[in-house]
Design a protein around this motif. Structure first.
Motif, PDB file in Angstrom:
ATOM      1  N   ARG A  18       0.836  -1.214   0.000  1.00  0.00           N
ATOM      2  CA  ARG A  18       0.000   0.000   0.000  1.00  0.00           C
ATOM      3  C   ARG A  18       0.871   1.265   0.000  1.00  0.00           C
ATOM      4  O   ARG A  18       0.570   2.246  -0.693  1.00  0.00           O
ATOM      5  CB  ARG A  18      -0.940   0.022   1.206  1.00  0.00           C
ATOM      6  CG  ARG A  18      -2.001  -1.009   1.143  1.00  0.00           C
ATOM      7  CD  ARG A  18      -2.973  -0.755  -0.030  1.00  0.00           C
ATOM      8  NE  ARG A  18      -3.610  -1.997  -0.397  1.00  0.00           N
ATOM      9  CZ  ARG A  18      -3.682  -2.500  -1.617  1.00  0.00           C
ATOM     10  NH1 ARG A  18      -3.175  -1.851  -2.636  1.00  0.00           N
ATOM     11  NH2 ARG A  18      -4.262  -3.645  -1.863  1.00  0.00           N
ATOM     12  N   GLU A  39       2.383   1.758  -3.352  1.00  0.00           N
ATOM     13  CA  GLU A  39       1.350   2.288  -4.243  1.00  0.00           C
ATOM     14  C   GLU A  39       1.200   3.804  -4.054  1.00  0.00           C
ATOM     15  O   GLU A  39       1.126   4.564  -5.030  1.00  0.00           O
ATOM     16  CB  GLU A  39       0.030   1.580  -3.966  1.00  0.00           C
ATOM     17  CG  GLU A  39      -1.106   1.967  -4.877  1.00  0.00           C
ATOM     18  CD  GLU A  39      -2.365   1.156  -4.589  1.00  0.00           C
ATOM     19  OE1 GLU A  39      -3.133   0.962  -5.542  1.00  0.00           O
ATOM     20  OE2 GLU A  39      -2.574   0.730  -3.432  1.00  0.00           O
ATOM     21  N   SER A  53       2.145   6.669  -6.800  1.00  0.00           N
ATOM     22  CA  SER A  53       1.109   7.650  -7.169  1.00  0.00           C
ATOM     23  C   SER A  53       1.631   9.073  -6.983  1.00  0.00           C
ATOM     24  O   SER A  53       1.379   9.947  -7.813  1.00  0.00           O
ATOM     25  CB  SER A  53      -0.146   7.450  -6.331  1.00  0.00           C
ATOM     26  OG  SER A  53      -0.759   6.242  -6.645  1.00  0.00           O
ATOM     27  N   ASP A 108       0.089   6.029 -12.691  1.00  0.00           N
ATOM     28  CA  ASP A 108      -1.214   5.404 -12.493  1.00  0.00           C
ATOM     29  C   ASP A 108      -0.925   3.974 -12.047  1.00  0.00           C
ATOM     30  O   ASP A 108      -0.515   3.138 -12.858  1.00  0.00           O
ATOM     31  CB  ASP A 108      -2.004   5.424 -13.808  1.00  0.00           C
ATOM     32  CG  ASP A 108      -3.360   4.760 -13.670  1.00  0.00           C
ATOM     33  OD1 ASP A 108      -3.906   4.734 -12.540  1.00  0.00           O
ATOM     34  OD2 ASP A 108      -3.870   4.257 -14.691  1.00  0.00           O
ATOM     35  N   VAL A 109      -1.103   3.699 -10.776  1.00  0.00           N
ATOM     36  CA  VAL A 109      -0.642   2.425 -10.213  1.00  0.00           C
ATOM     37  C   VAL A 109      -1.751   1.719  -9.455  1.00  0.00           C
ATOM     38  O   VAL A 109      -2.618   2.355  -8.858  1.00  0.00           O
ATOM     39  CB  VAL A 109       0.588   2.655  -9.297  1.00  0.00           C
ATOM     40  CG1 VAL A 109       0.240   3.521  -8.127  1.00  0.00           C
ATOM     41  CG2 VAL A 109       1.194   1.361  -8.836  1.00  0.00           C
ATOM     42  N   GLN A 110      -1.681   0.391  -9.509  1.00  0.00           N
ATOM     43  CA  GLN A 110      -2.553  -0.454  -8.709  1.00  0.00           C
ATOM     44  C   GLN A 110      -1.672  -1.531  -8.084  1.00  0.00           C
ATOM     45  O   GLN A 110      -0.790  -2.079  -8.744  1.00  0.00           O
ATOM     46  CB  GLN A 110      -3.587  -1.166  -9.577  1.00  0.00           C
ATOM     47  CG  GLN A 110      -4.663  -0.299 -10.133  1.00  0.00           C
ATOM     48  CD  GLN A 110      -5.599  -1.153 -10.961  1.00  0.00           C
ATOM     49  OE1 GLN A 110      -5.200  -1.719 -11.967  1.00  0.00           O
ATOM     50  NE2 GLN A 110      -6.842  -1.257 -10.516  1.00  0.00           N
ATOM     51  N   VAL A 111      -1.926  -1.838  -6.839  1.00  0.00           N
ATOM     52  CA  VAL A 111      -1.291  -2.972  -6.174  1.00  0.00           C
ATOM     53  C   VAL A 111      -2.425  -3.898  -5.770  1.00  0.00           C
ATOM     54  O   VAL A 111      -3.275  -3.533  -4.955  1.00  0.00           O
ATOM     55  CB  VAL A 111      -0.448  -2.531  -4.959  1.00  0.00           C
ATOM     56  CG1 VAL A 111       0.101  -3.736  -4.230  1.00  0.00           C
ATOM     57  CG2 VAL A 111       0.691  -1.608  -5.405  1.00  0.00           C
ATOM     58  N   VAL A 112      -2.439  -5.083  -6.380  1.00  0.00           N
ATOM     59  CA  VAL A 112      -3.551  -6.020  -6.182  1.00  0.00           C
ATOM     60  C   VAL A 112      -3.011  -7.395  -5.793  1.00  0.00           C
ATOM     61  O   VAL A 112      -1.874  -7.737  -6.131  1.00  0.00           O
ATOM     62  CB  VAL A 112      -4.413  -6.140  -7.462  1.00  0.00           C
ATOM     63  CG1 VAL A 112      -5.076  -4.817  -7.800  1.00  0.00           C
ATOM     64  CG2 VAL A 112      -3.604  -6.637  -8.645  1.00  0.00           C
ATOM     65  N   THR A 172      -1.612  -0.079 -16.462  1.00  0.00           N
ATOM     66  CA  THR A 172      -2.152  -1.385 -16.893  1.00  0.00           C
ATOM     67  C   THR A 172      -1.077  -2.410 -17.255  1.00  0.00           C
ATOM     68  O   THR A 172      -1.390  -3.471 -17.782  1.00  0.00           O
ATOM     69  CB  THR A 172      -3.149  -1.245 -18.084  1.00  0.00           C
ATOM     70  OG1 THR A 172      -2.449  -0.841 -19.257  1.00  0.00           O
ATOM     71  CG2 THR A 172      -4.275  -0.272 -17.756  1.00  0.00           C
ATOM     72  N   TYR A 205       1.684  -5.044 -15.894  1.00  0.00           N
ATOM     73  CA  TYR A 205       2.174  -5.777 -14.721  1.00  0.00           C
ATOM     74  C   TYR A 205       3.692  -5.668 -14.704  1.00  0.00           C
ATOM     75  O   TYR A 205       4.382  -6.207 -15.554  1.00  0.00           O
ATOM     76  CB  TYR A 205       1.704  -7.234 -14.812  1.00  0.00           C
ATOM     77  CG  TYR A 205       2.241  -8.179 -13.756  1.00  0.00           C
ATOM     78  CD1 TYR A 205       2.526  -7.758 -12.475  1.00  0.00           C
ATOM     79  CD2 TYR A 205       2.438  -9.521 -14.060  1.00  0.00           C
ATOM     80  CE1 TYR A 205       2.999  -8.633 -11.511  1.00  0.00           C
ATOM     81  CE2 TYR A 205       2.911 -10.412 -13.102  1.00  0.00           C
ATOM     82  CZ  TYR A 205       3.191  -9.963 -11.834  1.00  0.00           C
ATOM     83  OH  TYR A 205       3.664 -10.839 -10.892  1.00  0.00           O
TER      84      TYR A 205
END
Length: 183
Positions: free
Chosen positions: A52, A55, A59, A64-68, A82, A84
């Motif tokens: 987190r 991330e 940002s 533009d980031v996502q941690v999933v 988008t 990986y």
């Protein structure tokens, strides 16, 4: 034999203290991992927290980031625009490195207050440098994916272990000077 034990008493005490603290902290961490609630904080709380915070840092750098959660393994996927880019596994959270740091400081400990303050401040420094390391590594992997091997296996481990070595050297020099003043 008795002579050797007396002669190398400090070295033996250092090694035994280091090993004892390292084993106790490592076993505690192993139990923590075993019993952590993966449903709430995946894969474990510390790795989730690092994910987190990474991330947020990415940002803040304008990505533009996502941690999933990774669907196939206990890790977090870092996705930039988008794409990986990287995964954050349990070993990325710096806890093992902090355990190593604490074990050395405890084995070479001084007065209680100074030792505890140095452990706390050093652990925070290691954690922060690790977060920055992961963030910069992720940016590097995004822009230079063909440099993955050198970035991940050479440069960035050198940063975190270099930091620990630097903190150890400060402590040893501080501790030696402190003991000389007290003699």
């Amino acid at each position: 034999m008795k002579y050797l034990f007396r002669k190398y008493k400090n070295v033996i005490r250092f090694i035994l203290t280091f090993l004892l603290v390292y084993v106790i902290l490592s076993l505690t961490y192993k139990f923590y991992l075993e019993f952590s609630d993966g449903a709430k904080f995946y894969p474990d709380y510390m790795t989730h927290l690092v994910g987190r915070q990474t991330e947020l840092l990415l940002s803040d750098f304008g990505y533009d980031v996502q941690v999933v959660p990774h669907p196939d393994e206990p890790s977090l996927k870092v996705i930039i625009n988008t794409k990986y880019v990287a995964r954050i596994v349990e070993g990325c959270n710096a806890v093992s490195v902090i355990i190593l740091f604490i074990s050395f400081i405890m084995a070479f400990s001084g007065r209680l207050k100074e030792t505890l303050m140095y452990i706390l401040s050093g652990s925070v420094m290691i954690y922060v440098v690790n977060l920055l390391r992961i963030t910069v590594l992720t940016i590097g992997l995004y822009h230079y994916p063909w440099r993955q091997e050198v970035l991940h296996t050479v440069i960035f481990p050198a940063i975190i272990y270099g930091m620990v070595f630097f903190l150890w050297m400060i402590w040893v020099n501080y501790f030696v000077k402190l003991n000389r003043r007290n003699d």
